[in-house]
Scaffold this motif. Structure first.
Motif, PDB file in Angstrom:
ATOM      1  N   ASN A 119       0.743  -1.072   0.100  1.00  0.00           N
ATOM      2  CA  ASN A 119      -0.068  -0.010   0.031  1.00  0.00           C
ATOM      3  C   ASN A 119       0.736   1.397   0.175  1.00  0.00           C
ATOM      4  OD1 ASN A 119      -2.249  -1.515   0.247  1.00  0.00           O
ATOM      5  ND2 ASN A 119      -2.193  -1.461   2.383  1.00  0.00           N
ATOM      6  N   HIS A 120       2.257   0.981   0.366  1.00  0.00           N
ATOM      7  CA  HIS A 120       3.117   2.441   0.340  1.00  0.00           C
ATOM      8  C   HIS A 120       4.194   2.278  -0.626  1.00  0.00           C
ATOM      9  CE1 HIS A 120       0.956   3.630   3.952  1.00  0.00           C
ATOM     10  NE2 HIS A 120       1.171   2.512   4.430  1.00  0.00           N
ATOM     11  N   LEU A 121       4.004   1.494  -1.616  1.00  0.00           N
ATOM     12  CA  LEU A 121       5.309   1.261  -2.749  1.00  0.00           C
ATOM     13  C   LEU A 121       4.803   2.556  -3.761  1.00  0.00           C
ATOM     14  CD1 LEU A 121       5.403  -2.520  -3.215  1.00  0.00           C
ATOM     15  CD2 LEU A 121       6.659  -1.012  -1.792  1.00  0.00           C
ATOM     16  N   PHE A 122       3.774   2.841  -4.220  1.00  0.00           N
ATOM     17  CA  PHE A 122       3.581   3.609  -5.324  1.00  0.00           C
ATOM     18  C   PHE A 122       2.544   4.753  -5.477  1.00  0.00           C
ATOM     19  CE2 PHE A 122       5.228  -0.357  -6.966  1.00  0.00           C
ATOM     20  CZ  PHE A 122       6.183   0.139  -7.820  1.00  0.00           C
ATOM     21  N   MET A 123       2.685   6.053  -5.639  1.00  0.00           N
ATOM     22  CA  MET A 123       1.625   6.942  -5.730  1.00  0.00           C
ATOM     23  C   MET A 123       1.178   7.307  -6.973  1.00  0.00           C
ATOM     24  SD  MET A 123       3.780  10.301  -4.033  1.00  0.00           S
ATOM     25  CE  MET A 123       4.902  10.960  -5.249  1.00  0.00           C
ATOM     26  N   ASN A 124       0.042   7.822  -7.237  1.00  0.00           N
ATOM     27  CA  ASN A 124      -0.333   8.319  -8.351  1.00  0.00           C
ATOM     28  C   ASN A 124      -0.034   9.870  -8.322  1.00  0.00           C
ATOM     29  OD1 ASN A 124      -1.812   6.064  -8.742  1.00  0.00           O
ATOM     30  ND2 ASN A 124      -3.730   6.510  -7.889  1.00  0.00           N
ATOM     31  N   VAL A 125       0.293  10.327  -9.765  1.00  0.00           N
ATOM     32  CA  VAL A 125       0.909  11.631  -9.997  1.00  0.00           C
ATOM     33  C   VAL A 125      -0.138  12.351 -10.708  1.00  0.00           C
ATOM     34  CG1 VAL A 125       3.380  11.060  -9.632  1.00  0.00           C
ATOM     35  CG2 VAL A 125       2.357  10.673 -11.803  1.00  0.00           C
ATOM     36  N   GLY A 179      -0.491   8.085 -14.225  1.00  0.00           N
ATOM     37  CA  GLY A 179       0.859   7.417 -14.202  1.00  0.00           C
ATOM     38  C   GLY A 179       1.079   7.113 -12.469  1.00  0.00           C
ATOM     39  N   ARG A 180       2.240   6.327 -12.266  1.00  0.00           N
ATOM     40  CA  ARG A 180       2.490   5.864 -10.775  1.00  0.00           C
ATOM     41  C   ARG A 180       3.919   6.178 -10.745  1.00  0.00           C
ATOM     42  NH1 ARG A 180      -1.025   3.360  -7.847  1.00  0.00           N
ATOM     43  NH2 ARG A 180       0.210   1.709  -7.221  1.00  0.00           N
ATOM     44  N   VAL A 181       4.433   6.363  -9.588  1.00  0.00           N
ATOM     45  CA  VAL A 181       5.837   6.504  -9.352  1.00  0.00           C
ATOM     46  C   VAL A 181       6.229   5.898  -7.712  1.00  0.00           C
ATOM     47  CG1 VAL A 181       6.203   8.542 -10.756  1.00  0.00           C
ATOM     48  CG2 VAL A 181       5.804   8.746  -8.309  1.00  0.00           C
ATOM     49  N   LYS A 182       7.389   5.556  -7.737  1.00  0.00           N
ATOM     50  CA  LYS A 182       7.623   4.981  -6.491  1.00  0.00           C
ATOM     51  C   LYS A 182       7.579   6.080  -5.358  1.00  0.00           C
ATOM     52  CE  LYS A 182      10.812   1.270  -8.239  1.00  0.00           C
ATOM     53  NZ  LYS A 182      12.326   1.129  -8.295  1.00  0.00           N
ATOM     54  N   THR A 183       7.181   5.758  -4.032  1.00  0.00           N
ATOM     55  CA  THR A 183       7.208   6.667  -3.077  1.00  0.00           C
ATOM     56  C   THR A 183       8.512   6.635  -2.410  1.00  0.00           C
ATOM     57  OG1 THR A 183       6.867   4.952  -1.368  1.00  0.00           O
ATOM     58  CG2 THR A 183       4.866   5.953  -2.491  1.00  0.00           C
ATOM     59  N   ALA A 184       8.922   8.004  -1.757  1.00  0.00           N
ATOM     60  CA  ALA A 184       9.977   8.253  -1.241  1.00  0.00           C
ATOM     61  C   ALA A 184      10.381   6.977   0.042  1.00  0.00           C
ATOM     62  CB  ALA A 184       9.915   9.507  -0.501  1.00  0.00           C
ATOM     63  N   LYS A 185       9.330   6.574   0.608  1.00  0.00           N
ATOM     64  CA  LYS A 185       9.448   5.504   1.414  1.00  0.00           C
ATOM     65  C   LYS A 185       9.870   4.146   0.535  1.00  0.00           C
ATOM     66  CE  LYS A 185       7.059   3.017   5.310  1.00  0.00           C
ATOM     67  NZ  LYS A 185       5.597   3.041   5.743  1.00  0.00           N
ATOM     68  N   TYR A 186       9.613   3.727  -0.232  1.00  0.00           N
ATOM     69  CA  TYR A 186       9.975   2.644  -1.205  1.00  0.00           C
ATOM     70  C   TYR A 186      11.383   2.842  -1.759  1.00  0.00           C
ATOM     71  CZ  TYR A 186       9.480  -1.198  -4.614  1.00  0.00           C
ATOM     72  OH  TYR A 186       9.628  -2.322  -5.231  1.00  0.00           O
ATOM     73  N   ARG A 187      11.643   4.085  -2.145  1.00  0.00           N
ATOM     74  CA  ARG A 187      13.071   4.303  -2.674  1.00  0.00           C
ATOM     75  C   ARG A 187      13.922   4.267  -1.639  1.00  0.00           C
ATOM     76  NH1 ARG A 187      10.199   8.553  -5.033  1.00  0.00           N
ATOM     77  NH2 ARG A 187      11.530  10.127  -3.836  1.00  0.00           N
ATOM     78  N   ALA A 188      13.486   4.867  -0.260  1.00  0.00           N
ATOM     79  CA  ALA A 188      14.601   4.788   0.905  1.00  0.00           C
ATOM     80  C   ALA A 188      14.846   3.122   1.338  1.00  0.00           C
ATOM     81  CB  ALA A 188      14.018   5.468   2.085  1.00  0.00           C
ATOM     82  N   TRP A 189      13.519   2.402   1.188  1.00  0.00           N
ATOM     83  CA  TRP A 189      14.008   1.100   1.710  1.00  0.00           C
ATOM     84  C   TRP A 189      14.779   0.259   0.479  1.00  0.00           C
ATOM     85  CZ3 TRP A 189      12.759  -3.391  -0.966  1.00  0.00           C
ATOM     86  CH2 TRP A 189      12.996  -4.711  -0.379  1.00  0.00           C
ATOM     87  N   GLU A 190      14.642   0.674  -0.639  1.00  0.00           N
ATOM     88  CA  GLU A 190      15.607  -0.003  -1.686  1.00  0.00           C
ATOM     89  C   GLU A 190      16.995   0.277  -1.574  1.00  0.00           C
ATOM     90  OE1 GLU A 190      13.138  -0.456  -5.913  1.00  0.00           O
ATOM     91  OE2 GLU A 190      13.796   1.707  -5.450  1.00  0.00           O
ATOM     92  N   LYS A 191      17.370   1.394  -1.017  1.00  0.00           N
ATOM     93  CA  LYS A 191      18.890   1.829  -0.719  1.00  0.00           C
ATOM     94  C   LYS A 191      19.152   0.732   0.585  1.00  0.00           C
ATOM     95  CE  LYS A 191      18.894   6.584  -2.694  1.00  0.00           C
ATOM     96  NZ  LYS A 191      18.975   7.860  -2.446  1.00  0.00           N
ATOM     97  N   GLN A 192      18.351   0.889   1.395  1.00  0.00           N
ATOM     98  CA  GLN A 192      18.538   0.083   2.701  1.00  0.00           C
ATOM     99  C   GLN A 192      18.935  -1.288   2.162  1.00  0.00           C
ATOM    100  OE1 GLN A 192      15.450   0.669   5.183  1.00  0.00           O
ATOM    101  NE2 GLN A 192      16.432   2.076   6.449  1.00  0.00           N
ATOM    102  N   ALA A 193      18.174  -1.833   1.195  1.00  0.00           N
ATOM    103  CA  ALA A 193      18.037  -3.395   0.799  1.00  0.00           C
ATOM    104  C   ALA A 193      19.278  -3.599   0.092  1.00  0.00           C
ATOM    105  CB  ALA A 193      16.840  -3.726   0.033  1.00  0.00           C
ATOM    106  N   ASP A 194      19.542  -2.553  -0.631  1.00  0.00           N
ATOM    107  CA  ASP A 194      20.941  -2.738  -1.716  1.00  0.00           C
ATOM    108  C   ASP A 194      22.100  -2.598  -0.555  1.00  0.00           C
ATOM    109  OD1 ASP A 194      19.401  -2.802  -3.837  1.00  0.00           O
ATOM    110  OD2 ASP A 194      19.766  -0.660  -4.317  1.00  0.00           O
TER     111      ASP A 194
END
Length: 119
Positions: free
Chosen positions: A15-21, A25-40
């Motif tokens: 529920n917190h991965l993407f948001m409508n713009v 269209g849809r883009v990754k949320t800031a929360k998702y992008r931050a998690w991706e950096k932690q995962a990497d």
């Protein structure tokens, strides 16, 4: 049979991965992008590319006592496995299990992913 396992940070809910713009269209949320950096940053060395159908088990360490739907936590992890090249596509996952860690093996807020090629 090849396998892959990793310990990742607790992912955001689907529920917190993407948001409508605006303008569609849809883009990754800031929360998702931050998690991706932690995962990497937690990505293990020696990534194994799995072929064919895969069995996946995701185990989550509860970060707190809030009620959560464990089934909503898989998507970010699966997409990251594709991004890393462990899977060519998450449609390779033919058998998928998500569960809460009740053994105490994981720290609160950790996610263990275990994949094995199906026989």
């Amino acid at each position: 049979m090849k396998s892959f396992s990793a310990i990742l940070p607790f992912p955001p809910s689907v529920n917190h991965l993407f948001m409508n713009v605006p303008r569609g269209g849809r883009v990754k949320t800031a929360k998702y992008r931050a998690w991706e950096k932690q995962a990497d940053a937690a990505m293990p060395s020696g990534i194994v590319k799995l072929q064919g159908e895969v069995i996946a088990v995701y185990t989550f360490g509860r970060p707190d006592r809030r009620r959560r739907d464990v089934a909503n936590l898989e998507k970010a992890v699966s997409d990251t496995l594709v991004r890393w090249g462990v899977l060519e596509d998450d449609c390779q996952i033919e058998d998928n299990r998500q569960r809460w860690d009740k053994s105490g093996e994981l720290k609160p807020g950790e996610c263990r992913v275990e994949l094995v090629e199906a026989a």
